[in-house]
Design a protein around this motif. Sequence first.
Motif, PDB file in Angstrom:
ATOM      1  N   ASP A  54       0.831  -1.208   0.000  1.00 22.10           N
ATOM      2  CA  ASP A  54       0.000   0.000   0.000  1.00 22.10           C
ATOM      3  C   ASP A  54       0.867   1.260   0.000  1.00 22.10           C
ATOM      4  OD1 ASP A  54      -2.777   0.565  -0.140  1.00 22.10           O
ATOM      5  OD2 ASP A  54      -2.750   1.274   1.931  1.00 22.10           O
ATOM      6  N   GLU A  55       1.968   1.210   0.718  1.00 23.73           N
ATOM      7  CA  GLU A  55       2.872   2.354   0.803  1.00 23.73           C
ATOM      8  C   GLU A  55       3.543   2.680  -0.530  1.00 23.73           C
ATOM      9  OE1 GLU A  55       3.723   4.533   3.589  1.00 23.73           O
ATOM     10  OE2 GLU A  55       1.721   3.724   3.987  1.00 23.73           O
ATOM     11  N   ILE A  56       3.637   1.699  -1.422  1.00 21.21           N
ATOM     12  CA  ILE A  56       4.232   1.963  -2.743  1.00 21.21           C
ATOM     13  C   ILE A  56       3.152   2.112  -3.822  1.00 21.21           C
ATOM     14  CG2 ILE A  56       6.441   0.881  -2.189  1.00 21.21           C
ATOM     15  CD1 ILE A  56       5.428  -1.477  -4.091  1.00 21.21           C
ATOM     16  N   GLY A  57       1.902   2.245  -3.389  1.00 20.68           N
ATOM     17  CA  GLY A  57       0.818   2.498  -4.337  1.00 20.68           C
ATOM     18  C   GLY A  57       0.157   1.266  -4.918  1.00 20.68           C
ATOM     19  N   VAL A  58       0.401   0.128  -4.322  1.00 18.45           N
ATOM     20  CA  VAL A  58      -0.237  -1.113  -4.763  1.00 18.45           C
ATOM     21  C   VAL A  58      -1.305  -1.449  -3.721  1.00 18.45           C
ATOM     22  CG1 VAL A  58       0.106  -3.551  -5.306  1.00 18.45           C
ATOM     23  CG2 VAL A  58       1.868  -1.883  -5.902  1.00 18.45           C
ATOM     24  N   ALA A  59      -2.560  -1.137  -4.051  1.00 15.97           N
ATOM     25  CA  ALA A  59      -3.633  -1.272  -3.074  1.00 15.97           C
ATOM     26  C   ALA A  59      -4.563  -2.451  -3.345  1.00 15.97           C
ATOM     27  CB  ALA A  59      -4.455   0.017  -3.027  1.00 15.97           C
ATOM     28  N   THR A  60      -4.524  -2.983  -4.556  1.00 15.07           N
ATOM     29  CA  THR A  60      -5.453  -4.055  -4.919  1.00 15.07           C
ATOM     30  C   THR A  60      -4.714  -5.176  -5.639  1.00 15.07           C
ATOM     31  OG1 THR A  60      -5.966  -3.165  -7.105  1.00 15.07           O
ATOM     32  CG2 THR A  60      -7.316  -2.348  -5.253  1.00 15.07           C
ATOM     33  N   GLU A  61      -5.397  -6.293  -5.762  1.00 13.66           N
ATOM     34  CA  GLU A  61      -4.835  -7.411  -6.521  1.00 13.66           C
ATOM     35  C   GLU A  61      -4.596  -6.989  -7.969  1.00 13.66           C
ATOM     36  OE1 GLU A  61      -5.879 -12.025  -7.802  1.00 13.66           O
ATOM     37  OE2 GLU A  61      -7.194 -10.983  -6.391  1.00 13.66           O
TER      38      GLU A  61
END
Length: 88
Positions: A24-31
């Motif tokens: 989430d911290e690197i902008g990956v929030a979903t599958e």
Amino acid sequence: MPNSTLHPLASLPNLGPRTAWFLDEIGVATEADLRRLGAVDAYRRLKFQFGRQISLNALYALAGAIENRDWRSFNEEEKAQLRAKVEG
């Protein structure tokens, strides 16, 4: 670190709340975000952002999450291929 136990990424194989938070911290929030970015690029970003906190096991875990398999099931050849992609 926020409580990420309900984070959608934490429900994927190999990914727990801590990894979900890192992602989430690197902008990956979903599958879908993870699939779009891919295991190698996600690993590179995590390694850049968090350094020594991220081990090669994270690379295998991310690849396993995308492939819906346990990271420990990767054989040495598959692991070497992933490492080569990171280095290349």
